[in-house]
Design a protein around this motif. Structure first.
Motif, short mmCIF file in Angstrom:
data_model
loop_
_atom_site.label_atom_id
_atom_site.label_comp_id
_atom_site.label_asym_id
_atom_site.label_seq_id
_atom_site.Cartn_x
_atom_site.Cartn_y
_atom_site.Cartn_z
N SER A 241 13.13 3.71 1.27
CA SER A 241 12.82 5.15 1.35
C SER A 241 11.79 5.54 0.32
N LEU A 242 11.95 5.05 -0.90
CA LEU A 242 10.99 5.38 -1.96
C LEU A 242 9.60 4.84 -1.65
N LEU A 243 9.53 3.57 -1.22
CA LEU A 243 8.22 2.98 -0.95
C LEU A 243 7.55 3.65 0.24
N THR A 244 8.32 4.02 1.25
CA THR A 244 7.75 4.73 2.40
C THR A 244 7.06 6.01 1.94
N GLU A 245 7.74 6.77 1.11
CA GLU A 245 7.16 8.04 0.62
C GLU A 245 5.95 7.78 -0.28
N LEU A 246 6.04 6.75 -1.10
CA LEU A 246 4.94 6.42 -2.01
C LEU A 246 3.68 6.05 -1.24
N ILE A 247 3.86 5.26 -0.19
CA ILE A 247 2.71 4.87 0.65
C ILE A 247 2.10 6.10 1.32
N LYS A 248 2.94 7.00 1.84
CA LYS A 248 2.43 8.24 2.45
C LYS A 248 1.61 9.03 1.45
N LEU A 249 2.12 9.16 0.23
CA LEU A 249 1.40 9.90 -0.81
C LEU A 249 0.05 9.25 -1.11
N ALA A 250 0.06 7.94 -1.27
CA ALA A 250 -1.19 7.23 -1.59
C ALA A 250 -2.23 7.43 -0.49
N LYS A 251 -1.79 7.36 0.75
CA LYS A 251 -2.71 7.59 1.86
C LYS A 251 -3.25 9.01 1.82
N SER A 252 -2.37 9.97 1.60
CA SER A 252 -2.80 11.38 1.61
C SER A 252 -3.73 11.69 0.45
N GLU A 253 -3.64 10.92 -0.62
CA GLU A 253 -4.51 11.12 -1.79
C GLU A 253 -5.84 10.36 -1.65
N GLY A 254 -6.00 9.63 -0.55
CA GLY A 254 -7.27 8.96 -0.29
C GLY A 254 -7.42 7.59 -0.92
N TYR A 255 -6.31 6.98 -1.35
CA TYR A 255 -6.42 5.63 -1.89
C TYR A 255 -6.62 4.64 -0.75
N HIS A 256 -7.27 3.54 -1.06
CA HIS A 256 -7.65 2.55 -0.05
C HIS A 256 -6.70 1.35 -0.01
N THR A 257 -6.17 0.99 -1.15
CA THR A 257 -5.28 -0.18 -1.20
C THR A 257 -4.24 -0.02 -2.31
N MET A 258 -3.08 -0.62 -2.06
CA MET A 258 -1.98 -0.58 -3.02
C MET A 258 -1.62 -2.02 -3.39
N ILE A 259 -1.46 -2.25 -4.69
CA ILE A 259 -1.17 -3.58 -5.22
C ILE A 259 0.23 -3.59 -5.83
N GLY A 260 0.91 -4.71 -5.68
CA GLY A 260 2.17 -4.94 -6.37
C GLY A 260 2.10 -6.26 -7.10
N GLY A 261 2.44 -6.25 -8.37
CA GLY A 261 2.56 -7.48 -9.15
C GLY A 261 4.03 -7.84 -9.23
N ILE A 262 4.40 -8.99 -8.66
CA ILE A 262 5.81 -9.35 -8.50
C ILE A 262 6.05 -10.74 -9.06
N ASP A 263 7.13 -10.89 -9.82
CA ASP A 263 7.49 -12.22 -10.29
C ASP A 263 7.67 -13.12 -9.06
N ALA A 264 6.99 -14.24 -9.05
CA ALA A 264 6.95 -15.10 -7.86
C ALA A 264 8.32 -15.66 -7.47
N GLU A 265 9.25 -15.72 -8.41
CA GLU A 265 10.60 -16.19 -8.08
C GLU A 265 11.42 -15.12 -7.37
N ASN A 266 10.96 -13.88 -7.40
CA ASN A 266 11.71 -12.77 -6.82
C ASN A 266 11.43 -12.67 -5.32
#
Length: 162
Positions: free
Chosen positions: A99-124
């Motif tokens: 639910s949080l990520l869905t809303e965050l993506i909507k916000l980023a799109k509405s603000e005109g961002y082009h790409t979203m990055i996540g840095g994740i520990d590779a074991e996760n």
């Protein structure tokens, strides 16, 4: 569960969630718990740069938060954001992160961002699979990028084109 914009009074709960991740997981590569002052500085920077902080509420309790911010400081990166989603340990796997990520993506799109990055520990692998459900793809792996809990950790970069 409800999602809303965080208010300053949520900082203590946010701090508790992030400190659990710092002290018990490799979701955050800091070693020591953050202080209230650290979290206030984080809050002020997010407010100053007009980046969102969302919280998930269950029974009037903050059980997760999500935000995005600057990926890199150079002007050419201004359409790229790096995000974070943290969930209180007792609420992981209950759909709150989705639910949080869905809303965050909507916000980023509405603000005109082009790409979203996540840095994740590779074991996760749970986090990697979680991000893949939203269309993120792994675009890079930095071997032994961090050292925590007496071992080297690889950092996976995942990307979603908005």
């Amino acid at each position: 569960m409800t999602i809303r914009n965080a208010v300053f009074e949520d900082l203590e709960s946010i701090l508790s969630i992030v400190n659990h991740a710092i002290l018990h997981t490799t979701a955050n590569y800091l070693y020591e718990a953050q202080t209230v002052e650290d979290q206030q500085k984080w809050w002020e920077e997010k407010q100053h740069k007009k980046f969102p902080i969302l919280v998930a509420m269950v029974d009037e309790q903050v059980v997760g938060f999500a935000t995005y911010g600057t990926f890199r400081e150079k002007i050419g990166y201004r359409f790229t954001v790096e995000h974070s989603v943290y969930i209180a340990p007792d609420f992981i796997g209950k759909g709150i992160g989705s639910s949080l990520l869905t809303e965050l993506i909507k916000l980023a799109k509405s603000e005109g961002y082009h790409t979203m990055i996540g840095g994740i520990d590779a074991e996760n692998q749970d986090s990697i699979k979680f991000h893949e459900k939203f269309g993120f793809t792994q675009v890079g792996l930095i071997k032994q990028a961090a050292f925590k809990f007496n071992r080297w950790l690889d950092l996976a970069f995942m990307q979603l084109m908005l």
